[in-house]
Design an enzyme around this catalytic site. Structure first.
Site, mmCIF file in Angstrom:
data_model
loop_
_atom_site.group_PDB
_atom_site.id
_atom_site.type_symbol
_atom_site.label_atom_id
_atom_site.label_comp_id
_atom_site.label_asym_id
_atom_site.label_seq_id
_atom_site.Cartn_x
_atom_site.Cartn_y
_atom_site.Cartn_z
ATOM 1 N N GLU A 278 -36.940 -24.561 17.604
ATOM 2 C CA GLU A 278 -37.124 -25.870 16.992
ATOM 3 C C GLU A 278 -38.517 -26.404 17.342
ATOM 4 O O GLU A 278 -39.164 -25.926 18.276
ATOM 5 C CB GLU A 278 -36.049 -26.851 17.487
ATOM 6 C CG GLU A 278 -34.621 -26.373 17.177
ATOM 7 C CD GLU A 278 -33.518 -27.377 17.523
ATOM 8 O OE1 GLU A 278 -32.632 -27.584 16.692
ATOM 9 O OE2 GLU A 278 -33.547 -27.950 18.629
ATOM 10 N N ASP B 178 -35.800 -36.499 19.484
ATOM 11 C CA ASP B 178 -37.203 -36.059 19.546
ATOM 12 C C ASP B 178 -38.244 -37.135 19.210
ATOM 13 O O ASP B 178 -38.044 -37.899 18.261
ATOM 14 C CB ASP B 178 -37.488 -34.958 18.516
ATOM 15 C CG ASP B 178 -36.471 -33.856 18.456
ATOM 16 O OD1 ASP B 178 -35.548 -33.844 19.267
ATOM 17 O OD2 ASP B 178 -36.614 -32.999 17.571
HETATM 18 C C1 FRU Z 1 -34.606 -30.898 17.917
HETATM 19 C C2 FRU Z 1 -33.922 -31.118 16.579
HETATM 20 C C3 FRU Z 1 -34.847 -30.723 15.449
HETATM 21 C C4 FRU Z 1 -34.344 -31.531 14.313
HETATM 22 C C5 FRU Z 1 -33.917 -32.818 14.994
HETATM 23 C C6 FRU Z 1 -32.725 -33.457 14.364
HETATM 24 O O1 FRU Z 1 -34.057 -31.639 18.949
HETATM 25 O O2 FRU Z 1 -32.721 -30.407 16.537
HETATM 26 O O3 FRU Z 1 -34.880 -29.329 15.203
HETATM 27 O O4 FRU Z 1 -35.319 -31.758 13.339
HETATM 28 O O5 FRU Z 1 -33.653 -32.493 16.336
HETATM 29 O O6 FRU Z 1 -32.488 -34.723 14.924
#
Ligand code: FRU
Length: 489
Positions: A201, A22
């Site tokens: 998320e 992300d």
């Molecule tokens: C989304 C996620 C978030 C988390 C991060 C971990 O892709 O799963 O919810 O904070 O990636 O890398």
């Protein structure tokens, strides 16, 4: 080798080496755009999650900098956001300082207990390094599925607002604060929209203008949904409604599920905070949790989309999110088209395109065609080589735009697929804008009311461009531009 060279995006950001997911803490500050991201500084698979960092002055040329928030043995730094504390309400800038603190909120993940809690860290050196707040965590509910804080200043109520997901409950919890460290829970949104069994998320919330009228604004709540999204795996859902500083209320009139992007490879997008102008720009991670860890690239794994400008547009089916490439991207589009054709039978256009022999893996192609009289799909063949290609087109029977990546050699689970997106406009002219970059295809159709983003790993020599069409099709415009690479070595 040749594969990796051909697949590496040249005008989208990918880290030189190692794993990225992300985007995090996107922010404009003092003439720079910051792109932080979920990063494993030690390898090309998910792990040791830290905030990697790249910076740009123009949103197109990115320079990779040292890791901004490193993982420790006891804490990984999961996704989050940054707020510029102009009024020093958190008191992180020394008294009398002229430069405000950049305050990063992220989820601290403890690999031992698996607890996820909200942490903050502040930067007094233009986002290069961050100091963890001594009172961390600022929010801890003892949960292992509580993450991805989005923090922003809400002017009308004179408070900071934080959104955090309680992932398994499919909920966004809203908190407010006056000083960035003490948070009060004020409301809950969800479950809503897509099917059961998903987790939520990376929440995001912003106000967008409607039909380019800056005096008409509506709020849009974004949740990234993992598993069971449109084509399986992860995807991005949105809700249009109102937000009063405390509570988000979705409009009744909208369909239960609205998807921001109808391809497979656009996830966890967030906007740039503290913009120097009124625009809302976002970008997302171009991948899908269903196969992200299997993608055939090395020594990097993961790429971000280009920055897209957001707004809302009235369509015959209702109000929808519109995404257009950020104006900055125009600087990368070659001034003279490699190829142009206007007002012609598709047959003639295809013949002259074939004769021109256009090749490239970094292209921007715009196709406009008339819907009336179309009896079979029309569109572009991209990354075309011996026996393979990717088709991006419009299907009159289904009234949909599509990317069909099944006609390129499959290199990961999910590549053998076609992804369709319902057309929203009734206009006679259909428009496809395709941005191709090595292994990444972003399609913005009908002025951005439809977005489709997909990865495809075509053979390195597959770089031709073609037009496919039925007998009676008319092309009103076909324009092909070379995209300038921005990759700095
Ligand atoms: C989304 C996620 C978030 C988390 C991060 C971990 O892709 O799963 O919810 O904070 O990636 O890398």
């Amino acid at each position: 080798d040749a594969d990796q060279h051909a697949w590496r995006p040249r005008y989208h950001f990918s880290p030189k080496r190692h794993w990225m997911n992300d985007p995090n803490g996107l922010v404009h500050f003092d003439g720079e755009y910051h792109l932080y991201y979920q990063y494993n500084p030690q390898g090309d698979d998910w792990g040791n999650i830290s905030w990697g960092h790249a910076v740009s002055t123009d949103l197109t040329h990115w320079q990779e900098l040292p890791v901004a928030i490193p993982a420790t043995d006891r804490l990984m730094a999961f996704s989050g956001s940054i707020v510029v504390d102009h009024a020093n309400r958190g008191g992180f800038a020394p008294a009398g300082a002229t430069v405000p603190a950049l305050v990063a909120f992220f989820t601290g993940f403890d690999p031992g207990t698996k607890i996820q809690s909200q942490h903050l860290a502040f930067s007094l050196d233009r986002g290069r390094t961050f100091t963890p707040y001594a009172g961390n965590p600022v929010l801890d509910i003892g949960s292992t599925e509580f993450r991805d804080p989005k923090v922003f200043w809400h002017e009308p109520t004179q408070r900071f607002v934080m959104l955090v997901v309680v992932a398994l409950e499919q909920q966004v919890w809203f908190y407010t604060s006056r000083n960035l460290v003490e948070w009060t829970r004020v409301s809950t949104f969800g479950p809503a929209g897509s099917a059961d069994g998903n987790i939520w998320e990376v929440p995001e919330l912003f106000a967008l203008s409607v039909d380019d009228d800056p005096t008409r604004k509506r709020w849009v709540l974004i949740v990234s949904v993992n598993h069971g999204s449109l084509w399986g795996g992860s995807g991005v859902q949105y809700f249009i409604g109102d937000f009063d500083g405390t509570r988000f209320v979705a409009d009744d009139a909208q369909p239960p599920t609205l998807w921001a992007d109808h391809g497979r490879d656009f996830y966890a997008p967030i906007m740039f905070a503290n913009m120097p102008d009124e625009r809302v720009l976002w970008l997302g991670w171009c991948s899908n949790w269903e196969y992200a860890r299997e993608l055939p690239t090395q020594p990097w794994r993961g790429q971000q989309s280009a920055p897209r400008e957001l707004s809302l547009v009235t369509t015959p089916r209702g109000l929808r999110l519109r995404q257009r490439m950020a104006a900055e991207m125009k600087a990368l589009v070659g001034p003279e088209p490699l190829f142009t054709a206007r007002e012609n039978s598709a047959h003639m256009t295809a013949a002259s395109l074939a004769q021109a022999g256009i090749q490239g893996r970094q292209l921007m192609v715009r196709l406009r065609a008339l819907r009336a009289g179309l009896d079979s799909p029309i569109g572009l063949e991209l990354l075309k080589g011996a026996g393979e290609s990717v088709k991006v087109g419009f299907d009159p029977e289904r009234n949909s735009f599509f990317i069909n990546r099944s006609c390129a050699a499959p290199r990961f689970k999910g590549q053998s697929e076609r992804h369709d997106a319902q057309r929203l406009s009734n206009a006679n002219e259909i428009e496809i804008e395709a941005w191709i970059d090595g292994s990444l295809i972003e399609v913005l159709a009908d002025g951005g009311s439809v977005a489709l983003t997909d990865l495809v790993y075509a053979r390195p020599d597959a770089s031709c461009l073609g037009l496919f069409h039925g007998a009676a099709a008319t092309v009103s415009l076909l324009e092909v531009h070379a995209m300038q690479a921005t990759l700095c070595s």
